[in-house]
Motif scaffolding. Structure first.
Motif, mmCIF file in Angstrom:
data_model
loop_
_atom_site.group_PDB
_atom_site.id
_atom_site.type_symbol
_atom_site.label_atom_id
_atom_site.label_comp_id
_atom_site.label_asym_id
_atom_site.label_seq_id
_atom_site.Cartn_x
_atom_site.Cartn_y
_atom_site.Cartn_z
ATOM 1 N N LEU A 167 0.805 -1.225 0.000
ATOM 2 C CA LEU A 167 0.000 0.000 0.000
ATOM 3 C C LEU A 167 0.837 1.274 0.000
ATOM 4 C CD1 LEU A 167 -2.644 -1.121 2.642
ATOM 5 C CD2 LEU A 167 -2.969 -0.992 0.160
ATOM 6 N N THR A 168 2.003 1.237 0.625
ATOM 7 C CA THR A 168 2.828 2.443 0.756
ATOM 8 C C THR A 168 3.871 2.590 -0.348
ATOM 9 O OG1 THR A 168 4.459 1.303 2.135
ATOM 10 C CG2 THR A 168 2.598 2.365 3.267
ATOM 11 N N PRO A 192 -1.553 5.298 3.289
ATOM 12 C CA PRO A 192 -2.600 4.269 3.194
ATOM 13 C C PRO A 192 -4.009 4.795 3.459
ATOM 14 C CG PRO A 192 -0.735 3.455 4.443
ATOM 15 C CD PRO A 192 -0.500 4.918 4.237
ATOM 16 N N ASN A 234 -0.423 0.042 8.645
ATOM 17 C CA ASN A 234 -0.779 0.429 7.276
ATOM 18 C C ASN A 234 -2.174 -0.046 6.887
ATOM 19 O OD1 ASN A 234 1.681 1.721 6.829
ATOM 20 N ND2 ASN A 234 2.638 -0.062 5.891
ATOM 21 N N PHE A 238 -5.505 2.170 6.028
ATOM 22 C CA PHE A 238 -6.176 1.943 4.748
ATOM 23 C C PHE A 238 -7.668 1.710 4.950
ATOM 24 C CE2 PHE A 238 -7.154 -1.321 1.347
ATOM 25 C CZ PHE A 238 -7.100 -0.448 0.264
#
Length: 323
Positions: A167-168, A192, A234, A238
């Motif tokens: 995601l990052t 995120p 994370n 998200f």
């Protein structure tokens, strides 16, 4: 849109901060995986019910649940473990590949005029691997290939047409020196929470989108507490972004896993634990009352779209009596 997320290797663990990183680090969306109450979690104000369903990953077959058979159930609605009479790890067998080729949810939806896609974007080395070694690819890759849609590329990621497995983009930055320039915008860090908040707008043209996140399983096998904390932080950011912005009158969030693993870092193997199916948004209450096993999710999606023929086909598939 239905946003169907697969988090590899997470189970519903007991509350034990000494073995379960979700007990120690999760304080939001993933808190119940650590045996904690969702009522105490750091979440945005919810407008509907958020369900956590203890879901059977054994699929009626003894032994530790595994990736290939569990993911076949997740992506097709067909009990691959029962078909083979055993759990299969790693890459799908010939029989599982045949099941996915015919009953891939993306293929079935596409054939019925429903816009659906696999959002993961892949690097050029992986795409080369798929071309050269098609038998050594994951079930999720096969699900997309069965739909006749191409796998998404780094260019698709650059254009906002998909998501990376990290995601990052921290992992991408670590591995990209051979195929991306140092100043490529793809190597800039992502937030995120902001990414989650943009999901339903980014992919609103789809009626169903699939996303796979497998770092959870890698961390579980590595028994890596430091990376477990990073991943949990994370993921919870998200999902906070998703819950904060999605329209529950229009959109549905489905999150599940193929087997337990990361919820017990005292050992590196898969676990016997049930896995979560997390539901929020449109039809979430209905889904929650009908999902008990991993092979229940796809049939429920077909019911939502009114695809009775597709539902009949998977319930009466030619692979059901092979064992």
């Amino acid at each position: 849109m239905i946003f169907y997320i697969f988090l590899d290797g997470i189970g519903m663990g007991k509350h034990d901060p000494n073995s379960n990183p979700f007990s120690k680090f999760a304080n939001g969306f993933l808190s119940p995986l650590g045996g904690k109450s969702i009522q105490d979690a750091n979440l945005p104000k919810l407008k509907g019910n958020l369900h956590y369903i203890d879901t059977d990953a054994h699929l009626g077959v003894s032994g530790l649940p595994q990736s290939a058979t569990g993911q076949t159930a997740i992506w097709t609605g067909i009990n691959g473990a029962k078909t083979l009479g055993r759990h299969v790890s790693g890459f799908p067998t010939i029989t599982l590949r045949k099941i996915i080729a015919k009953y891939s949810i993306l293929r079935v939806l596409s054939e019925n005029g429903i816009e659906a896609d696999f959002l993961n974007c892949f690097t050029s080395p992986y795409l080369k691997h798929v071309e050269e070694k098609p038998k050594l690819v994951s079930a999720s890759t096969l699900v997309q290939l069965a739909s006749a849609r191409p796998l998404k590329t780094m260019e698709d990621l650059r254009l906002g047409k998909g998501l990376y497995m990290d995601l990052t983009h921290d992992v991408l930055k670590q591995i990209a020196k051979d195929f991306l320039l140092p100043d490529d915008p793809l190597l800039e860090p992502r937030d995120p929470k902001l990414l989650g908040a943009s999901i339903f707008d980014m992919f609103q043209n789809y009626q169903l989108s699939i996303y796979e996140y497998f770092l959870t399983d890698k961390v579980g096998h590595a028994m890596d507490w430091d990376k477990a904390k990073i991943i949990i932080d994370n993921l919870e950011s998200f999902f906070y972004g998703i819950l904060e912005t999605m329209d529950i009158e229009r959109d549905t969030l489905i999150v599940t896993s193929d087997h337990g693993n990361m919820e017990d870092l005292s050992q590196k193997n898969h676990t016997e634990n049930k896995v979560p199916t997390i539901l929020y948004g449109k039809n979430a209450d209905l889904y929650a009352s009908n999902i008990k096993s991993l092979d229940d999710i796809v049939p429920q999606i077909y019911k939502t779209f009114g695809l009775e023929e597709a539902l009949f086909n998977i319930q009466n598939n030619e692979f059901s009596n092979l064992n």
